[in-house]
Design a protein around this motif. Structure first.
Motif, PDB file in Angstrom:
ATOM      1  N   ALA A 126       0.833  -1.199   0.000  1.00  0.00           N
ATOM      2  CA  ALA A 126       0.000   0.000   0.000  1.00  0.00           C
ATOM      3  C   ALA A 126       0.868   1.249   0.000  1.00  0.00           C
ATOM      4  CB  ALA A 126      -0.928  -0.002   1.217  1.00  0.00           C
ATOM      5  N   LEU A 127       0.272   2.327  -0.458  1.00  0.00           N
ATOM      6  CA  LEU A 127       0.939   3.629  -0.488  1.00  0.00           C
ATOM      7  C   LEU A 127      -0.029   4.627   0.146  1.00  0.00           C
ATOM      8  CD1 LEU A 127       1.961   2.971  -4.094  1.00  0.00           C
ATOM      9  CD2 LEU A 127       3.681   3.524  -2.372  1.00  0.00           C
ATOM     10  N   GLU A 128       0.394   5.237   1.239  1.00  0.00           N
ATOM     11  CA  GLU A 128      -0.481   6.140   1.972  1.00  0.00           C
ATOM     12  C   GLU A 128       0.100   7.553   1.988  1.00  0.00           C
ATOM     13  OE1 GLU A 128      -1.187   4.630   5.845  1.00  0.00           O
ATOM     14  OE2 GLU A 128      -2.150   2.785   5.135  1.00  0.00           O
ATOM     15  N   ILE A 129      -0.722   8.520   1.638  1.00  0.00           N
ATOM     16  CA  ILE A 129      -0.302   9.911   1.652  1.00  0.00           C
ATOM     17  C   ILE A 129      -0.946  10.601   2.854  1.00  0.00           C
ATOM     18  CG2 ILE A 129      -0.308  12.106   0.418  1.00  0.00           C
ATOM     19  CD1 ILE A 129      -0.515  10.456  -2.181  1.00  0.00           C
ATOM     20  N   GLN A 130      -0.126  11.302   3.605  1.00  0.00           N
ATOM     21  CA  GLN A 130      -0.588  11.952   4.826  1.00  0.00           C
ATOM     22  C   GLN A 130       0.089  13.309   4.948  1.00  0.00           C
ATOM     23  OE1 GLN A 130       1.063  10.358   8.498  1.00  0.00           O
ATOM     24  NE2 GLN A 130      -0.946  10.487   9.484  1.00  0.00           N
ATOM     25  N   SER A 131      -0.639  14.311   5.401  1.00  0.00           N
ATOM     26  CA  SER A 131       0.002  15.590   5.646  1.00  0.00           C
ATOM     27  C   SER A 131       0.876  15.491   6.884  1.00  0.00           C
ATOM     28  CB  SER A 131      -1.047  16.700   5.843  1.00  0.00           C
ATOM     29  OG  SER A 131      -1.730  16.533   7.072  1.00  0.00           O
ATOM     30  N   ILE A 206       4.646   4.320  -8.596  1.00  0.00           N
ATOM     31  CA  ILE A 206       5.159   3.126  -7.912  1.00  0.00           C
ATOM     32  C   ILE A 206       4.152   1.992  -7.988  1.00  0.00           C
ATOM     33  CG2 ILE A 206       5.770   2.187  -5.647  1.00  0.00           C
ATOM     34  CD1 ILE A 206       7.074   4.867  -4.994  1.00  0.00           C
ATOM     35  N   GLU A 207       2.881   2.309  -7.820  1.00  0.00           N
ATOM     36  CA  GLU A 207       1.842   1.290  -7.934  1.00  0.00           C
ATOM     37  C   GLU A 207       1.802   0.703  -9.340  1.00  0.00           C
ATOM     38  OE1 GLU A 207      -1.527  -1.148  -7.400  1.00  0.00           O
ATOM     39  OE2 GLU A 207      -0.032  -0.311  -6.054  1.00  0.00           O
ATOM     40  N   HIS A 208       1.871   1.560 -10.341  1.00  0.00           N
ATOM     41  CA  HIS A 208       1.839   1.109 -11.740  1.00  0.00           C
ATOM     42  C   HIS A 208       3.055   0.235 -12.055  1.00  0.00           C
ATOM     43  CE1 HIS A 208       0.866   1.047 -15.930  1.00  0.00           C
ATOM     44  NE2 HIS A 208       1.918   1.772 -16.288  1.00  0.00           N
ATOM     45  N   ALA A 209       4.225   0.626 -11.568  1.00  0.00           N
ATOM     46  CA  ALA A 209       5.429  -0.176 -11.804  1.00  0.00           C
ATOM     47  C   ALA A 209       5.291  -1.557 -11.184  1.00  0.00           C
ATOM     48  CB  ALA A 209       6.662   0.541 -11.237  1.00  0.00           C
ATOM     49  N   GLY A 210       4.745  -1.626  -9.959  1.00  0.00           N
ATOM     50  CA  GLY A 210       4.552  -2.911  -9.309  1.00  0.00           C
ATOM     51  C   GLY A 210       3.635  -3.827 -10.101  1.00  0.00           C
ATOM     52  N   GLU A 211       2.581  -3.256 -10.687  1.00  0.00           N
ATOM     53  CA  GLU A 211       1.676  -4.057 -11.493  1.00  0.00           C
ATOM     54  C   GLU A 211       2.338  -4.558 -12.771  1.00  0.00           C
ATOM     55  OE1 GLU A 211      -1.649  -1.493 -12.074  1.00  0.00           O
ATOM     56  OE2 GLU A 211      -2.547  -1.975 -10.116  1.00  0.00           O
ATOM     57  N   LEU A 212       3.134  -3.680 -13.406  1.00  0.00           N
ATOM     58  CA  LEU A 212       3.841  -4.092 -14.618  1.00  0.00           C
ATOM     59  C   LEU A 212       4.877  -5.171 -14.330  1.00  0.00           C
ATOM     60  CD1 LEU A 212       4.383  -0.615 -16.328  1.00  0.00           C
ATOM     61  CD2 LEU A 212       2.764  -2.388 -17.013  1.00  0.00           C
ATOM     62  N   CYS A 213       5.379  -5.192 -13.125  1.00  0.00           N
ATOM     63  CA  CYS A 213       6.374  -6.199 -12.740  1.00  0.00           C
ATOM     64  C   CYS A 213       5.738  -7.536 -12.380  1.00  0.00           C
ATOM     65  CB  CYS A 213       7.194  -5.701 -11.544  1.00  0.00           C
ATOM     66  SG  CYS A 213       8.319  -4.350 -11.951  1.00  0.00           S
ATOM     67  N   GLY A 214       4.421  -7.594 -12.421  1.00  0.00           N
ATOM     68  CA  GLY A 214       3.754  -8.858 -12.111  1.00  0.00           C
ATOM     69  C   GLY A 214       3.337  -8.954 -10.673  1.00  0.00           C
ATOM     70  N   LYS A 215       2.858  -7.872 -10.120  1.00  0.00           N
ATOM     71  CA  LYS A 215       2.415  -7.834  -8.725  1.00  0.00           C
ATOM     72  C   LYS A 215       1.252  -8.754  -8.493  1.00  0.00           C
ATOM     73  CE  LYS A 215       1.414  -4.331  -5.245  1.00  0.00           C
ATOM     74  NZ  LYS A 215       1.270  -2.881  -5.004  1.00  0.00           N
TER      75      LYS A 215
END
Length: 215
Positions: A126-131, A206-215
């Motif tokens: 997961a990738l979480e964005i927080q202030s 980063i999410e897109h790269a993980g999917e392209l790598c076969g996540k």
């Protein structure tokens, strides 16, 4: 992008009360077009954006109000964060970078954390964005109010259970004592961004790269 993998937590930041200048990140494609990039271009985008970000600095000012007759206590924490030597390797689907996190409080005491990290993008859960402001609000005791200027964001990179990233770190504390460690770390780590859009775009890439790598 897989539903539920990208978690965005955005809280209101302190109102801007002045002007500041920050380095502009390297140019890249609009957010909506990242998911159309191939792996080579996605990894190049990640690498260029991280290396082009420059130093991100902010000041957090807190006021603790104890019960009377005690007087309020003012706290100031200055932080600067730099990413360098980022390498996004499409062949191994890995991302490596060097992180420097420096801080100083109202007493003048300072510390410096340096880390060289390397992770496999398929291991990102997961990738979480927080202030940063929200981080201060949830991480301190009650009766404390905070302001953060300029508004700054954290991208939390969280790994799947049982997965780890390699970390070689060097920490210098307020006394000047140095501690060095190296090994595999669980959980994840975070990086700072000076703007919400930059954090969003990096999370998407980063999410897109993980999917392209076969996540």
């Amino acid at each position: 992008m897989k539903t539920g993998t990208l978690v965005v937590v955005l809280m209101a930041c302190a109102a801007a009360f002045g002007q500041t200048t920050r380095p502009q990140p390297a140019a890249g494609p609009p957010l909506e077009s990242i998911d159309k990039l191939n792996l080579t271009d996605t990894m190049r985008y990640i690498q260029d954006r991280l290396n082009g970000q420059g130093k991100v600095s902010f000041q957090a000012t807190g006021t603790f109000t104890p019960a009377p007759p005690s007087k309020p206590v003012r706290m100031v924490n200055e932080t600067s964060f730099t990413i360098s030597d980022a390498v996004a390797d499409g062949a191994g689907c890995t991302l490596a970078m060097h992180l420097v996190d420096e801080s100083k409080d109202e007493s003048g005491a300072s510390s410096k954390d340096e880390s060289s990290v390397r992770l496999v993008l398929r291991d990102v859960e997961a990738l979480e964005i927080q202030s940063v402001l929200d981080g201060y609000k949830t991480g301190v005791e009650r009766n404390t109010t905070w302001e953060v200027f300029p508004p700054t964001f954290i991208l939390h990179i969280l790994l799947n259970s049982g997965k780890s990233y390699h970390d070689r770190s060097r920490t210098t504390d307020e006394k000047g004592e140095v501690r060095e460690t190296e090994g595999e770390m669980r959980g994840g780590f975070w990086i700072y961004f000076g703007e919400e859009e930059g954090a969003r775009m990096m999370a998407e890439a980063i999410e897109h790269a993980g999917e392209l790598c076969g996540k």
